[in-house]
Motif scaffolding. Structure first.
Motif, PDB file in Angstrom:
ATOM      1  N   ASN A  23       0.778  -1.169   0.107  1.00 36.40           N
ATOM      2  CA  ASN A  23       0.056  -0.043  -0.137  1.00 36.40           C
ATOM      3  C   ASN A  23       0.983   1.173   0.053  1.00 36.40           C
ATOM      4  OD1 ASN A  23      -2.914  -0.116  -0.212  1.00 36.40           O
ATOM      5  ND2 ASN A  23      -2.775  -1.225   1.858  1.00 36.40           N
ATOM      6  N   TRP A  25       2.853   4.614  -1.316  1.00 37.03           N
ATOM      7  CA  TRP A  25       2.534   5.526  -2.453  1.00 37.03           C
ATOM      8  C   TRP A  25       3.127   4.960  -3.599  1.00 37.03           C
ATOM      9  CZ3 TRP A  25      -0.641   9.370  -3.349  1.00 37.03           C
ATOM     10  CH2 TRP A  25      -0.302  10.249  -4.371  1.00 37.03           C
ATOM     11  N   TYR A 253       7.010   3.582   3.753  1.00 37.77           N
ATOM     12  CA  TYR A 253       6.632   4.135   5.114  1.00 37.77           C
ATOM     13  C   TYR A 253       7.572   4.096   5.914  1.00 37.77           C
ATOM     14  CZ  TYR A 253       1.724   4.241   3.137  1.00 37.77           C
ATOM     15  OH  TYR A 253       0.619   4.538   2.341  1.00 37.77           O
ATOM     16  N   ARG A 254       8.214   2.756   5.988  1.00 40.58           N
ATOM     17  CA  ARG A 254       9.296   2.671   6.902  1.00 40.58           C
ATOM     18  C   ARG A 254      10.796   2.902   6.145  1.00 40.58           C
ATOM     19  NH1 ARG A 254      10.898  -2.680   9.169  1.00 40.58           N
ATOM     20  NH2 ARG A 254      13.008  -1.628   8.950  1.00 40.58           N
ATOM     21  N   ASP A 259      16.989   4.947   1.146  1.00 41.12           N
ATOM     22  CA  ASP A 259      15.592   5.399   1.188  1.00 41.12           C
ATOM     23  C   ASP A 259      15.969   6.841   0.346  1.00 41.12           C
ATOM     24  OD1 ASP A 259      13.094   5.815   1.790  1.00 41.12           O
ATOM     25  OD2 ASP A 259      13.346   5.915   3.954  1.00 41.12           O
ATOM     26  N   ALA A 302       9.238  15.006  -7.909  1.00 41.41           N
ATOM     27  CA  ALA A 302       7.986  15.465  -7.836  1.00 41.41           C
ATOM     28  C   ALA A 302       7.011  14.154  -7.609  1.00 41.41           C
ATOM     29  CB  ALA A 302       7.758  16.030  -9.126  1.00 41.41           C
ATOM     30  N   THR A 304       7.809  11.153  -5.897  1.00 41.56           N
ATOM     31  CA  THR A 304       8.004  10.664  -4.738  1.00 41.56           C
ATOM     32  C   THR A 304       7.848  11.452  -3.515  1.00 41.56           C
ATOM     33  OG1 THR A 304      10.326  10.791  -4.749  1.00 41.56           O
ATOM     34  CG2 THR A 304       9.407   9.257  -5.777  1.00 41.56           C
ATOM     35  N   GLY A 305       8.196  12.825  -3.505  1.00 43.17           N
ATOM     36  CA  GLY A 305       8.440  13.609  -2.329  1.00 43.17           C
ATOM     37  C   GLY A 305       9.500  13.298  -1.638  1.00 43.17           C
ATOM     38  N   TYR A 306      10.571  12.814  -2.118  1.00 45.91           N
ATOM     39  CA  TYR A 306      11.916  12.345  -1.525  1.00 45.91           C
ATOM     40  C   TYR A 306      12.681  13.679  -1.262  1.00 45.91           C
ATOM     41  CZ  TYR A 306      12.292   7.231  -1.290  1.00 45.91           C
ATOM     42  OH  TYR A 306      12.052   5.907  -0.570  1.00 45.91           O
ATOM     43  N   ASP A 307      13.371  13.960  -0.307  1.00 52.16           N
ATOM     44  CA  ASP A 307      14.269  15.098  -0.206  1.00 52.16           C
ATOM     45  C   ASP A 307      15.914  14.659  -0.445  1.00 52.16           C
ATOM     46  OD1 ASP A 307      14.903  13.693   2.042  1.00 52.16           O
ATOM     47  OD2 ASP A 307      14.535  15.191   3.429  1.00 52.16           O
ATOM     48  N   ASP A 336      15.024  23.730  -2.669  1.00 53.87           N
ATOM     49  CA  ASP A 336      13.999  22.702  -2.185  1.00 53.87           C
ATOM     50  C   ASP A 336      14.607  21.853  -0.979  1.00 53.87           C
ATOM     51  OD1 ASP A 336      11.581  23.624  -3.597  1.00 53.87           O
ATOM     52  OD2 ASP A 336      12.287  22.394  -5.368  1.00 53.87           O
ATOM     53  N   VAL A 338      16.994  19.718  -1.308  1.00 55.61           N
ATOM     54  CA  VAL A 338      16.962  18.312  -1.781  1.00 55.61           C
ATOM     55  C   VAL A 338      18.568  17.967  -1.700  1.00 55.61           C
ATOM     56  CG1 VAL A 338      16.867  16.715  -3.705  1.00 55.61           C
ATOM     57  CG2 VAL A 338      14.999  18.056  -3.147  1.00 55.61           C
TER      58      VAL A 338
ATOM     59  N   GLN B  20       7.830   7.303  11.295  1.00 58.23           N
ATOM     60  CA  GLN B  20       7.503   7.264   9.890  1.00 58.23           C
ATOM     61  C   GLN B  20       6.245   7.931   9.325  1.00 58.23           C
ATOM     62  OE1 GLN B  20       6.994   3.032  10.440  1.00 58.23           O
ATOM     63  NE2 GLN B  20       8.736   2.470  10.747  1.00 58.23           N
ATOM     64  N   ARG B  27       6.841  14.001   3.270  1.00 55.23           N
ATOM     65  CA  ARG B  27       6.840  13.480   1.666  1.00 55.23           C
ATOM     66  C   ARG B  27       5.663  13.867   0.882  1.00 55.23           C
ATOM     67  NH1 ARG B  27       9.864   7.837   2.634  1.00 55.23           N
ATOM     68  NH2 ARG B  27      12.091   8.724   3.155  1.00 55.23           N
ATOM     69  N   ARG B  30       5.913  17.392   0.194  1.00 57.98           N
ATOM     70  CA  ARG B  30       6.676  17.893  -1.192  1.00 57.98           C
ATOM     71  C   ARG B  30       5.934  17.497  -2.101  1.00 57.98           C
ATOM     72  NH1 ARG B  30      12.200  18.588  -0.943  1.00 57.98           N
ATOM     73  NH2 ARG B  30      13.102  18.867   1.088  1.00 57.98           N
ATOM     74  N   ARG B  31       5.195  16.388  -2.273  1.00 55.70           N
ATOM     75  CA  ARG B  31       4.518  15.977  -3.471  1.00 55.70           C
ATOM     76  C   ARG B  31       3.514  17.046  -3.798  1.00 55.70           C
ATOM     77  NH1 ARG B  31       5.007  10.385  -1.182  1.00 55.70           N
ATOM     78  NH2 ARG B  31       2.730  10.381  -0.583  1.00 55.70           N
TER      79      ARG B  31
END
Lengths: 626, 233
Positions: A23, A25, A253-254, A259, A302, A304-307, A336, A338, B20, B27, B30-31
């Motif tokens: 589940n 993203w 999530y974890r 990561d 954009a 994933t939203g990862y930094d 941003d 990142v 978490q 995140r 950010r998205r």
């Protein structure tokens, strides 16, 4: 059957249930239409390791892009989860739909390290599949495998129906589509395998016989049917810019091991380090264009939203436009917040400058791998590093505020003597002293200098110039490790090493043959599983099983004759055997080999053999010489 | 501009921890390409502050977080931007603009309301259930053993930490309990106390608990942490 409800009732009782819920993203949830081929993509380790693997990410998105295909993830459960599953009759399942493996048409494994082979057997068993290919009837999914150690899959051959040798982007979707069509036409399994074996890169071990002489030495590997190819050619992406690359990565999530967004900026490496399999089997070097990399980075951030974004390849700093790329990325993403990280730094000042440049946002650790302690031995392995570079890199790192460095070395390299081990010790102290001195004289606030020294044991790998050499035995490894333990002591030094027995087993499997399959089965029955995890590593049962099967480990770790047939002789990875032998000879006299990216062609023959060119974005292509 | 946002943590993310969840929300922000504010320092992070942690394994329909933006934004726009970038199991429900300098959620929130979905080993009438609940809540003390990670078990009295209880529907008991820095009650502990007292009440699993909401207690009334009364002082 779908096990979602049964899992829900039981998951709260086990540790880290978030490993098994899926589940995330960007998860792809495709409908289970009857005509769709269902593929379970398996990694023989737990979630946080499996989710970090770039190859599997590429495959997941690549396969799911095809309308006729559906791919879901299948990872190994931790031991408490496995116990719960067995007690409640829950078979191995996929993270997406929670279907059991038997519902899938294909169960595909990625092979990453030899010690995970028993986890593969455990996963087959947990899925309720007979372990051996010949015992699995039409009702079971086709079990396939590929990945980093596929260039010698022999110990696994009785368990796997089909191997794909090479880079999956080239033909895995077509392979799956063909399988889907044959299934729809109701062809029997054996016929299907026979048809599929004609596809380039496909190896169906049941169609090959292996012969040994009276002394047990391998004599011959050859097809046992007409129309089966004698050589299986590694499949290679010709142009990385045109190759598929995902941007909508799953976002766990974890915490997982890596990561962040990972972008492969180049594939292959031609530095010709003689111990390195990746440097031989992933040739030639193909670079992705800077524009393409930034396009991927933009989209992936954009989506994933990862930094954090990691640019990665076997030798990142060798990317021909690395400075332009990193400074452009650093500028682009600084606002941003990142952060950018580089994997696989070279041992020189340039690398440190680069690391400094990109790490404006967050500073991560620095790792250097001189691999050997003396110039003589570094020349033997063709590691193009000298002490001056090493100390310049360390100086630059300390002066720029890094107080912790990691240094990687190997022991057990061919021709190694105590002098070389002393060289490791000397080099470590030189770096430490340098750091201390800089710290003493700086006005900046600097943490205490710490040098982490990781020393692994050299394991000869197939398709390297050292594929013929003898591996160090247990007492030799122990003596060498003891020497380093005795001499790498004191404040500021952290020394770590591998269990010698594990290295020996890795050596056994890496150059093993089909006769090791029963051993794997026995070891699995004795409880071997997830051996990459210290707490589960159990070399004793392996040595017990070796005895039971009357297998001498030394017969696998011994020096091989240059004329000998090797268990992986049926594969053509592109690099000539003659080139490897020449490199082996050169190593013994400490003769260096250049990098064809920046110098003359070295004659590995990949380009001619595979009708492929070096793809360098920042330089004129070298003329191929014969 | 500071927003206090109410959100739900549902089944799909039941097992993710507080930390978490914070990462996940960063995140999401950010998205959603929100004009977020970053913390200062060596390791800049999106400024998010959350209320008292929800135990791993529990779901909630009423969690809160404070999020700082450097530009103005309409609340509806903010919520839909967040929800469009969020997995289904995390749903942003409502938001209010709150003044700068207001007390943090962790300092304010002191009450949690839980629904416990009880199972009985035998059929029980609604009246009997009500009677059991009344009896349970009028005990002088409700002692249980608290298991603490890496610390010794210790006996605690739940009674002063339970503010109230009611029968929400047959089999569904609502408890309003102390939470936050001054002390808290874990729903699992109420479950144990109930099973200890009544053998007909089956052991409670985390699947049978819902955190309905978090509140701030003032003058014996409870308010959501972004109620006018709370944010205007």
């Amino acid at each position: 059957m779908i096990y979602a409800d049964k899992l829900k009732e039981n998951l709260y009782k086990i540790s880290s249930p978030e490993r098994y819920t899926g589940n995330e993203w960007n998860q792809i949830n495709k409908e289970w239409f009857p005509d769709r081929l269902k593929i379970g993509l398996a990694f023989p380790d737990v979630y946080e390791i499996s989710m970090s693997h770039l190859g599997l990410k590429i495959l997941y998105h690549l396969l799911n892009k095809q309308n006729n295909l559906l791919a879901e993830r299948v990872y190994a459960p931790w031991t408490d989860m496995e116990k719960m599953m067995r007690e409640n009759n829950i078979p191995l399942f996929s993270l997406e739909s929670k279907h059991e493996i038997k519902d899938f048409d294909v169960f595909g494994f990625t092979l990453q390290y030899e010690m995970s082979y028993t986890t593969i057997l455990n996963m087959l068993d947990l899925a309720g599949l007979p372990l051996r290919s010949k015992d699995r009837g039409e009702e079971y999914p086709l079990v396939i495998a590929g990945g980093a150690t596929v260039f010698n899959p022999e110990p696994l051959t009785p368990f796997i129906d089909l191997f794909f040798i090479g880079e999956a982007e080239t033909g895995i979707s077509e392979l799956m589509e063909r399988y889907r069509e044959y299934r729809l036409h109701g062809l029997p399994r054996d016929q299907i395998l026979r048809n599929l074996s004609k596809i380039p890169g496909v190896y169906v071990p049941r169609f090959y016989d292996v012969q040994y002489d009276e002394a047990g030495i391998l004599k011959e590997i050859k097809p046992n049917l007409d129309g089966i190819k004698t050589k299986i050619k590694r499949q290679v992406v010709k142009n990385l810019n045109e190759a598929f690359y995902p941007t909508d990565f799953l976002v766990p999530y974890r915490d997982i091991v890596h990561d962040r967004v990972v972008i492969e900026i180049a594939r292959g490496c031609t530095r010709s380090c003689r111990f390195c399999a990746a440097g031989m089997v992933y040739r030639p070097v193909r670079e992705r264009s800077k524009e393409k990399i930034i396009e991927i980075a933009d989209q992936a951030l954009a989506s994933t939203g990862y930094d954090e974004i990691s640019i990665s390849s076997l030798s990142t700093v060798d990317y021909t436009q690395i400075e332009d790329l990193t400074s452009e990325m650093a500028d682009r993403y600084q606002a941003d917040k990142v952060s950018i990280s580089l994997s696989s730094l070279r041992v020189d000042q340039f690398s440190v400058d680069l690391a400094k440049e990109v790490q404006k946002v967050r500073k991560t650790g620095l790792t250097f791998a001189p691999e050997a302690g003396t110039q003589r031995l570094r020349d033997v392995i063709n590691k193009g590093v000298n002490e001056k570079d090493m100390l310049a890199a360390a100086r630059s790192a300390f002066e720029n505020g890094w107080s912790r460095l990691k240094l990687y070395f190997m022991i057990g390299l061919p021709t190694e003597t105590e002098e070389d081990l002393q060289g490791i010790v000397d080099l470590v102290y030189r770096v430490l002293d340098l750091g201390k001195e800089i710290r003493k004289n700086t006005k900046k606030n600097m943490k205490r200098i710490q040098i982490s020294v990781g020393v692994s044991t050299f394991v000869p790998k197939p398709f390297t110039p050292f594929q013929w050499v003898k591996m160090a035995n247990k007492s030799e490894i122990e003596t060498k490790q003891q020497f380093l333990r005795d001499n790498l002591k004191g404040r500021g030094i952290k020394f770590s090493w591998n269990d010698p027995q594990l290295s020996l087993l890795e050596g056994l499997l890496a150059r093993g043959d089909r006769r090791l399959a029963p051993l794997l089965e026995t070891v699995w029955k004795k409880g071997s599983n997830l051996e990459g995890w210290g707490e589960h590593s159990n070399p004793d049962i392996w040595f017990e099983a070796l005895e039971e099967h009357n297998i001498s480990i030394d017969s696998y770790l011994r020096e091989r004759d240059l004329a000998e047939v090797l268990p992986w002789e049926q594969f053509d990875v592109g690099v000539d055997r003659k080139f490897l032998a020449k490199e082996y000879r050169k190593s013994m006299s400490g003769e260096l080999t250049v990098d064809c990216r920046f110098d003359d062609c070295t004659g590995c023959a990949i380009c001619g053999n595979f009708e492929i060119d070096l793809e360098l974005v920042g330089a004129d292509k070298n003329v191929i010489q014969d | 501009m500071l927003f206090r946002i109410k959100f739900a943590k549902r089944e799909g993310v039941r097992y993710i921890s507080h930390l978490q969840l914070m990462n996940t929300i960063r995140r999401i922000a950010r998205r959603a390409q929100l004009p977020v504010a970053f913390s200062e320092g060596f390791n800049p992070h999106i400024k998010i502050a959350m209320g008292p942690p929800l135990a791993v394994g529990l779901v909630s329909e009423g969690e809160y977080l404070d999020l700082e933006l450097v530009e103005e934004m309409e609340i509806d726009e903010l919520l839909s931007a967040l929800n469009n970038s969020s997995p289904d199991a995390i749903c942003f429900l409502q938001a209010k603009i709150i003044p700068e300098g207001i007390k943090s959620l962790s300092a304010l929130v002191d009450t949690a309301v839980y629904l416990l979905y009880l199972e009985f080993s035998s059929e029980i009438t609604k009246n009997k259930e009500q009677q059991m609940l009344d009896e349970f809540i009028s005990e002088e003390s409700i002692k249980i053993i608290r298991h603490r990670r890496r610390k010794k078990d210790r006996e605690i009295d739940l009674k002063p930490r339970i503010y109230g209880a009611e029968l929400s529907a047959p089999g569904i008991w609502r408890f309003s309990v102390m939470t936050g820095s001054r002390g808290n009650v874990r729903p699992e502990e109420i479950g144990r106390a109930l099973s200890d007292k009544y053998s007909c009440i089956r052991e409670l699993s985390p699947l049978e608990v819902l955190r309905e909401g978090l509140f701030v207690r003032q003058d014996n009334k409870i308010y959501p942490p972004y109620a006018e009364k709370i944010i205007r002082g």
